[in-house]
Design a protein around this motif. Structure first.
Motif, PDB file in Angstrom:
ATOM      1  N   ASP A 187       7.714   2.908  -7.400  1.00  0.00           N
ATOM      2  CA  ASP A 187       7.788   2.125  -6.165  1.00  0.00           C
ATOM      3  C   ASP A 187       8.355   0.734  -6.419  1.00  0.00           C
ATOM      4  OD1 ASP A 187       5.407   0.917  -3.675  1.00  0.00           O
ATOM      5  OD2 ASP A 187       7.469   1.631  -3.447  1.00  0.00           O
ATOM      6  N   HIS A 355       5.126  -3.470 -13.382  1.00  0.00           N
ATOM      7  CA  HIS A 355       4.469  -2.403 -14.132  1.00  0.00           C
ATOM      8  C   HIS A 355       5.134  -2.237 -15.479  1.00  0.00           C
ATOM      9  CE1 HIS A 355       2.011  -0.964 -10.810  1.00  0.00           C
ATOM     10  NE2 HIS A 355       3.045  -0.971 -10.037  1.00  0.00           N
ATOM     11  N   TYR A 380       3.872   5.075 -15.713  1.00  0.00           N
ATOM     12  CA  TYR A 380       3.579   4.917 -14.276  1.00  0.00           C
ATOM     13  C   TYR A 380       3.594   6.290 -13.603  1.00  0.00           C
ATOM     14  CZ  TYR A 380       4.494   3.021  -9.500  1.00  0.00           C
ATOM     15  OH  TYR A 380       4.453   2.682  -8.158  1.00  0.00           O
ATOM     16  N   ASN A 418      -0.436   3.071 -15.429  1.00  0.00           N
ATOM     17  CA  ASN A 418      -0.787   2.801 -14.041  1.00  0.00           C
ATOM     18  C   ASN A 418      -0.860   4.092 -13.230  1.00  0.00           C
ATOM     19  OD1 ASN A 418      -0.997   0.851 -11.608  1.00  0.00           O
ATOM     20  ND2 ASN A 418       0.639   2.285 -11.037  1.00  0.00           N
ATOM     21  N   GLU A 419      -2.068   4.328 -12.633  1.00  0.00           N
ATOM     22  CA  GLU A 419      -2.259   5.447 -11.691  1.00  0.00           C
ATOM     23  C   GLU A 419      -1.740   6.764 -12.246  1.00  0.00           C
ATOM     24  OE1 GLU A 419      -2.368   3.040  -7.461  1.00  0.00           O
ATOM     25  OE2 GLU A 419      -0.743   4.476  -7.819  1.00  0.00           O
ATOM     26  N   TYR A 478      -7.292   1.436  -2.349  1.00  0.00           N
ATOM     27  CA  TYR A 478      -6.622   0.995  -1.115  1.00  0.00           C
ATOM     28  C   TYR A 478      -7.450   1.303   0.132  1.00  0.00           C
ATOM     29  CZ  TYR A 478      -2.453  -0.654  -3.412  1.00  0.00           C
ATOM     30  OH  TYR A 478      -1.580  -1.386  -4.186  1.00  0.00           O
ATOM     31  N   TYR A 482      -4.526   2.970   2.677  1.00  0.00           N
ATOM     32  CA  TYR A 482      -4.208   4.407   2.511  1.00  0.00           C
ATOM     33  C   TYR A 482      -5.410   5.285   2.872  1.00  0.00           C
ATOM     34  CZ  TYR A 482       0.087   3.066   0.067  1.00  0.00           C
ATOM     35  OH  TYR A 482       1.319   2.528  -0.232  1.00  0.00           O
ATOM     36  N   GLU A 505      -5.503  -3.391  -8.181  1.00  0.00           N
ATOM     37  CA  GLU A 505      -4.714  -3.382  -6.947  1.00  0.00           C
ATOM     38  C   GLU A 505      -5.623  -3.121  -5.752  1.00  0.00           C
ATOM     39  OE1 GLU A 505      -0.803  -1.108  -8.805  1.00  0.00           O
ATOM     40  OE2 GLU A 505      -1.207  -0.874  -6.649  1.00  0.00           O
ATOM     41  N   TRP A 550      -2.491  -6.411  -4.639  1.00  0.00           N
ATOM     42  CA  TRP A 550      -1.095  -5.947  -4.524  1.00  0.00           C
ATOM     43  C   TRP A 550      -0.499  -6.520  -3.243  1.00  0.00           C
ATOM     44  CZ3 TRP A 550       1.597  -4.106  -8.370  1.00  0.00           C
ATOM     45  CH2 TRP A 550       2.863  -3.551  -8.116  1.00  0.00           C
ATOM     46  N   ARG A 560      10.465   2.718   0.636  1.00  0.00           N
ATOM     47  CA  ARG A 560       9.945   2.093   1.860  1.00  0.00           C
ATOM     48  C   ARG A 560      11.052   2.005   2.908  1.00  0.00           C
ATOM     49  NH1 ARG A 560       4.566   2.609   0.677  1.00  0.00           N
ATOM     50  NH2 ARG A 560       4.411   2.452  -1.589  1.00  0.00           N
ATOM     51  N   ASN A 570       8.715  -3.082   0.164  1.00  0.00           N
ATOM     52  CA  ASN A 570       7.269  -2.879   0.205  1.00  0.00           C
ATOM     53  C   ASN A 570       6.708  -4.176   0.769  1.00  0.00           C
ATOM     54  OD1 ASN A 570       4.471  -3.129  -0.650  1.00  0.00           O
ATOM     55  ND2 ASN A 570       4.826  -1.319  -1.926  1.00  0.00           N
ATOM     56  N   LYS A 572       3.662  -5.374   1.226  1.00  0.00           N
ATOM     57  CA  LYS A 572       2.266  -5.734   0.936  1.00  0.00           C
ATOM     58  C   LYS A 572       2.132  -7.150   0.351  1.00  0.00           C
ATOM     59  CE  LYS A 572       0.506  -1.050   0.351  1.00  0.00           C
ATOM     60  NZ  LYS A 572       1.805  -0.281   0.260  1.00  0.00           N
TER      61      LYS A 572
HETATM   62  C1  GCU Z   1       0.415   1.859  -6.081  1.00  0.00           C
HETATM   63  C2  GCU Z   1       1.316   1.427  -7.196  1.00  0.00           C
HETATM   64  C3  GCU Z   1       2.241   0.326  -6.802  1.00  0.00           C
HETATM   65  C4  GCU Z   1       2.706   0.545  -5.377  1.00  0.00           C
HETATM   66  C5  GCU Z   1       1.492   0.413  -4.490  1.00  0.00           C
HETATM   67  C6  GCU Z   1       1.817   0.647  -3.044  1.00  0.00           C
HETATM   68  O1  GCU Z   1      -0.811   1.595  -6.300  1.00  0.00           O
HETATM   69  O2  GCU Z   1       0.669   1.107  -8.392  1.00  0.00           O
HETATM   70  O3  GCU Z   1       3.324   0.328  -7.693  1.00  0.00           O
HETATM   71  O4  GCU Z   1       3.690  -0.353  -5.007  1.00  0.00           O
HETATM   72  O5  GCU Z   1       0.556   1.385  -4.820  1.00  0.00           O
HETATM   73  O6  GCU Z   1       1.625   1.763  -2.611  1.00  0.00           O
HETATM   74  O7  GCU Z   1       2.264  -0.272  -2.379  1.00  0.00           O
END
Ligand code: GCU
Length: 595
Positions: A187, A355, A380, A418-419, A478, A482, A505, A550, A560, A570, A572
């Motif tokens: 992402d 990341h 990742y 990560n994740e 999240y 989410y 995050e 995040w 996105r 993105n 956020k």
């Molecule tokens: C994930 C991820 C990020 C991503 C974020 C998102 O957790 O680690 O790289 O940008 O979620 O969904 O915005």
């Protein structure tokens, strides 16, 4: 057929393709004797790798790396770097040539320069970072190949260099692959190019390759030093001076060309409130290498995180290595200073560089600004866990991340992933990385961003086998975006590990200037409310030692695509891509003021 003609016409040139040698990563390159090759480089977009493979897809001996010119009127050369456009190096091609905004493939770069050789001096060609796969040539000769877009590498090109005119050609390919690191999907924008500094580094035949200087994490009055020469030479004298501490010591190398020593000393400790750096001099073989080094202790005690022996709460934010305005890879001290000053405005003492390892200028600027760092390699999402070359690639990135930044006092955490999806294969892959990281650097904490993706009856439980291989258990969650919108107040957390917890995050998207009800997605009010509910929820987590929401600012991502809202960003960020503060910024700032 055509290309075969060329081999006949230019036999001499094509035969000498002996590769130069990849030298171990040289440490502290920014304070070495260097010549910058940054600037305008010619480039050729080569989507079918015409300059590398023949029409039978076999690598050619007379590719674009020869930078050939017609010698006779009938000569057929179907490329010409000098007549090709230029772009800035360091920099990405996506934001410098509008045709290449979405481009993923091969681009060739060429730079000519004048050089005068000095007898007895060796020359390393150093790249701070090239995304993703690069083949490097000097004066038509192969210097080497490198994979990985975010770590530095260097080749000894002494024998390839000439007195007078020289040229470097780099084939860069940023295509994504399932067995790569990162893998096929991620992402963030896949910025391609020579995205960091390019330097000629001049060293003597025998030189100080790298070193570590720090204090013991338990005994702050014990200073520890290690140094490694580029060759296994015994009895060589390495002198260390720290004038301000009246330290002036000379050590002798062992048969491996290594020094390891420790002694009593009482440096003032580096901390976010007082980022004290000492001027250090390392003298070997009539060369003096200087550095600015801070001394601090970082360790854990149960669920407590201790900096210099005192509990600390990491008031953090996550950050991509993207310029503050308009996208593009960030790659300078001033790029970093602006972004880090935004983090400071938030009240941060900590930043998660996500990341992938960010450039050295950013790491050192954070150190000067008193900002602690989390540095990560791009294992990742779903990496090819059972592929050994993927593992070796990840391990090399981990090695080079540590070797470049091992003397930065502000880096307290190495993150290995990560994740990532739970599986025995993943555990094997990541536990190997964790063990390897400790073998290179036992003075810092190991972590990774785990994830909690659901709750049962509002109970969120972190359950990850990898807990035993990390010093700090970190996870992304999240709630409110989410999942479980507006349920944060009901949520409880179970983290059954006696280790400090970092929420690496949390967050949600908002378009700056879009206003409405707090349950209206994409409005600043929705993001503001999400932050209010999340920070209240996080306050209930036992052992919470920090968080890196995040994310600092909206950033480019090919994932996105919502028109009029995301448009390949993105959203956020707490800052828009124009540096505008969203309402949620003030929620986090206020929370950190209380921490
Ligand atoms: C994930 C991820 C990020 C991503 C974020 C998102 O957790 O680690 O790289 O940008 O979620 O969904 O915005």
């Amino acid at each position: 057929m055509r290309k075969f003609l060329f081999a006949i016409l230019f036999p001499l040139a094509s035969l000498s393709l002996r590769a130069a040698s990849e030298a171990s990563l040289i440490g502290n390159v920014l304070n070495r004797q260097t010549i910058s090759l940054n600037g305008d480089w010619h480039y050729i977009v080569d989507i079918q790798e015409e300059g590398y493979y023949d029409y039978r897809m076999k690598p050619m001996r007379w590719g674009f790396f020869m930078n050939a010119k017609p010698q006779k009127p009938e000569d057929l050369i179907e490329y010409d770097f000098d007549a090709s456009p230029t772009m800035k190096v360091p920099g990405d091609w996506n934001t410098q040539d509008p045709r290449l905004f979405f481009y993923e493939g091969t681009v060739w770069f060429e730079r000519s320069f004048h050089y005068t050789k000095t007898p007895g001096r060796r020359v390393l060609l150093y790249f701070g970072g090239v995304n993703y796969d690069s083949h490097i040539y000097v004066n038509g000769k192969k210097a080497g190949h490198h994979t990985g877009g975010f770590t530095a590498f260097n080749f000894d090109v002494t024998d390839e260099m000439k007195d007078g005119e020289n040229f470097v050609v780099v084939k860069v390919d940023n295509k994504r692959h399932a067995d790569a690191v990162p893998t096929q999907i991620f992402d963030w924008w896949n910025y391609g190019g020579i995205t960091r500094d390019v330097l000629l580094v001049e060293v003597s035949e025998h030189y100080l390759e790298n070193y570590t200087l720090r204090i013991d994490n338990q005994d702050f009055k014990r200073m520890e030093f290690s140094a490694r020469l580029n060759q296994a030479l015994a009895g060589e004298k390495v002198r260390l001076r720290i004038p301000e501490l009246k330290i002036d010591k000379t050590f002798e190398t062992n048969p491996e060309g290594v020094v390891v020593a420790s002694w009593k000393a009482s440096p003032k400790l580096w901390s976010p409130e007082d980022p004290k750096l000492y001027h250090v001099e390392l003298i070997y073989n009539e060369e003096t290498l200087t550095d600015e080094i801070g001394f601090r202790s970082i360790r854990t005690e149960g669920k407590k995180l201790l900096l210099n022996g005192r509990p600390i709460f990491l008031k953090g934010i996550s950050m991509h290595e993207e310029k503050a305005y308009g996208g593009g890879r960030a790659n300078s001290t001033s790029d970093a200073h602006l972004l880090l000053s935004w983090a400071k405005e938030l009240g941060c003492n900590f930043v998660r560089f996500a990341h992938y390892p960010h450039n050295e200028h950013a790491v050192r600027e954070a150190e000067r600004m008193g900002i602690l760092l989390w540095s990560e390699i791009p294992c990742y999402w779903t990496i090819a866990w059972t592929n050994e070359s993927t593992y070796q690639n990840a391990q090399s990135q981990l090695r080079d991340m540590i070797l470049r930044d091992q003397n930065r006092a502000n880096i307290i955490i190495w993150s290995i992933a990560n994740e990532t999806p739970h599986s025995a294969e993943r555990d094997r892959f990541l536990s190997r990385l964790s063990t390897y990281a400790r073998s290179l650097d036992s003075s810092r904490l190991i972590s990774m961003a785990m994830e909690v993706t659901n709750a049962k009856n509002y109970v969120n439980r972190l359950n990850d086998n990898m807990n035993q291989y990390v010093d700090v258990v970190s996870f992304n969650q999240y709630v409110g975006w989410y999942r479980d919108v507006n349920d944060a107040p009901k949520m409880t957390w179970e983290i059954p590990y006696d280790k400090p917890v970092i929420v690496s995050e949390f967050g949600g998207g908002a378009k700056y200037g879009l206003h409405g009800e707090k349950n209206q997605r994409w409005t600043e009010e929705f993001q503001e409310n999400l932050y209010k509910e999340n920070v209240a929820m996080l306050d209930k987590i036992d052992g919470l030692a920090g968080t890196t929401p995040w994310i600092l600012k909206d950033f480019r991502s090919p994932r996105r695509v919502l028109p009029g809202v995301q448009d390949y960003y993105n959203m956020k960020g707490l800052f828009s891509d124009k540096g505008e503060k969203k309402k949620a910024f003030f929620v986090l700032k206020e929370w950190y003021e209380k921490k």
